[in-house]
Write a protein that holds these residues in place. Sequence first.
Motif, PDB file in Angstrom:
ATOM      1  N   VAL A 119       0.846  -1.199   0.000  1.00 31.20           N
ATOM      2  CA  VAL A 119       0.000   0.000   0.000  1.00 31.20           C
ATOM      3  C   VAL A 119       0.877   1.242   0.000  1.00 31.20           C
ATOM      4  N   GLU A 131       0.575   5.184   0.716  1.00 25.57           N
ATOM      5  CA  GLU A 131      -0.270   6.236   1.270  1.00 25.57           C
ATOM      6  C   GLU A 131       0.540   7.525   1.295  1.00 25.57           C
ATOM      7  N   ASP A 138      -3.760   4.567  -1.015  1.00 25.21           N
ATOM      8  CA  ASP A 138      -4.639   5.103   0.018  1.00 25.21           C
ATOM      9  C   ASP A 138      -4.331   6.591   0.126  1.00 25.21           C
TER      10      ASP A 138
END
Length: 608
Positions: free
Chosen positions: A384, A386, A409
């Motif tokens: 992920v 972010e 994200d």
Amino acid sequence: MTKDWYDNWTDEDLKALSEWDQKLIVAARKGEWLESGITEDVKKPVLTPRLIVSLATGQHNQDWTLHPEGLQISGFFVPEKLNLEGRVVLNGIYMIDCIFLKGINCNRSHLQTLYLRYSTVNGLFELIDCHISKDLDLREATLYADEENIDCLQGDLLRVGGGIFLSEGFHAYGAIRLLNSDIFGNFDLNSAHIESGYGASYSVHANGIKVNGNVVCNNGFRANSTIFLNAANITGQLDFSAADLHGAEENDTCLYCDGLLLGGDIFMVENFQSHGSISFIGANIGGNLELNTAQLKGCNEYGVSLDCEKTYVKGNVFMQKGFNAFSDIDFSSARIDGNLTIFQAHINGDFLASNLKVENSIIFAQNTFGEMSYVDLRHAQTDVLEDDLASWQNLEVMNINGFQYNRLDRENREKTLLQWLKLLPKGQYSPQPYEQLAQVLKNDGFLDQAKSLLIEKEKHLFKIGELGTMQRIWMWISGLIMAYGYRPIQVMPYIIFILILGENVFHQGYNHGYIVPSNARVAIEMAKNSKNLKQVMPSYTKFIPFIYSVDSFIPFVDLDQEKNWMPHGQKTGFGSLIRAYRWFHILCGWVLSSLLVTALAGLVKKDN
């Protein structure tokens, strides 16, 4: 002096003993403390070092039986070197607030406990290949190197069954050397100050040290030269919280932990300060690497403030809440099993993380960079990503070629994605960053954004890619008409327009006799007798303008119009215009049909 001299006391030797020496013999027998009660250094009474050695080892020709409590002495002056080299001491030595004028030699000795709290050692403290069954306690002690050595303590191959305590106000005016030593407990330098002498290349040299507990250098610990912990094996934690580290020279490394094997966490928090580079190259860290609020104020000769190249972190890496790096941060080819969090940090140099692998998330938000900073994430991997746009705004270049991630994200996704890719190196083209991001967007259901991104990829290729003349022309037409094939439906208005235009042009040509049968006999008969087609040959294919337009436009399609009807052979006037338009019509058909087929085939391939 020989060992026999130490062990064999003559009557004259005994007569030479002072009153305090006699009291020491009595106290040693009873297991009591011998305390002078004098705190001023210059007024402390003298004890004979030979007597201390004889009592401690039990190797003498007198009836001096040492109590199991060991030697317990406070507030005395030892004028000569305390020489325990090669000796075996079965009980503890406790000498509090004592002054050793010419150092201590415990090389190759076997001791129980050596407790020198509040004491001062002037001259070299030698512990090479020494074995201490319990603790070496120098809390609040002070060590001074002599003129012949840069070290004030030498403990290569030292073995300690308990812990080493150089803490709670411990001061060393000289370097500490503990190469390949082995400590079963903690190595505690809490609040210690180590001031190595002029020209010394290190403050602590402990390469290869093995510590079965924690290494604690926190709470105001200060070293004015480099600390070496290369290839150290530490079972517990490495704590530099609120420490202040300096390199031997300007633009030097202040902490080397290359090849470190650590079972726990590393703490460099609570406004930890480094005035040189920190190196964890090839280190294996079993817990977290925490640098929250750390102030990395220096760098090495290569401009690196923190070097974690090829480092393995089993936990997380935190650089947040005011973390500040004077120069570059290097995580090239590192591996982090948890998260990499850089939050509310300032990096004045580059962030180098090519081939970095982060198993969970890279969290990069509310950060700032210095002018001309560069971020290198080439071939990095994470699950992920972010981030926020603000963290990248003042970057000069961001190289993410080969960077792989599975999910994003972030807020304001639509506004930030293209801005992110605009930071790619100028003058270089690579499709992977666009395709990677597009795939993630597609997986998340943002199909329109993914398509827009791929269109931007083609624009970038058209702008700076190495293309031949025909390739560039084809791309220009493809981009103009149907967004490089990613929006093939856009070609339909052009096709419909050409077909309708062709229908009208060919209809007018037919009405004015400029579209004639391609069968020469039929055409001549019609022209000669001014007869219509039904009169000449009722079975001949009827001319239908729209079908003729379609038949001429679409390659490899036979609708019986184009082969039965053709423009008049007139080379001037309206007939020549009809002929010229037909060639234009056919050319448009080839181009637009090819574009449409290519686009559709390309989309099918991409979907697969």
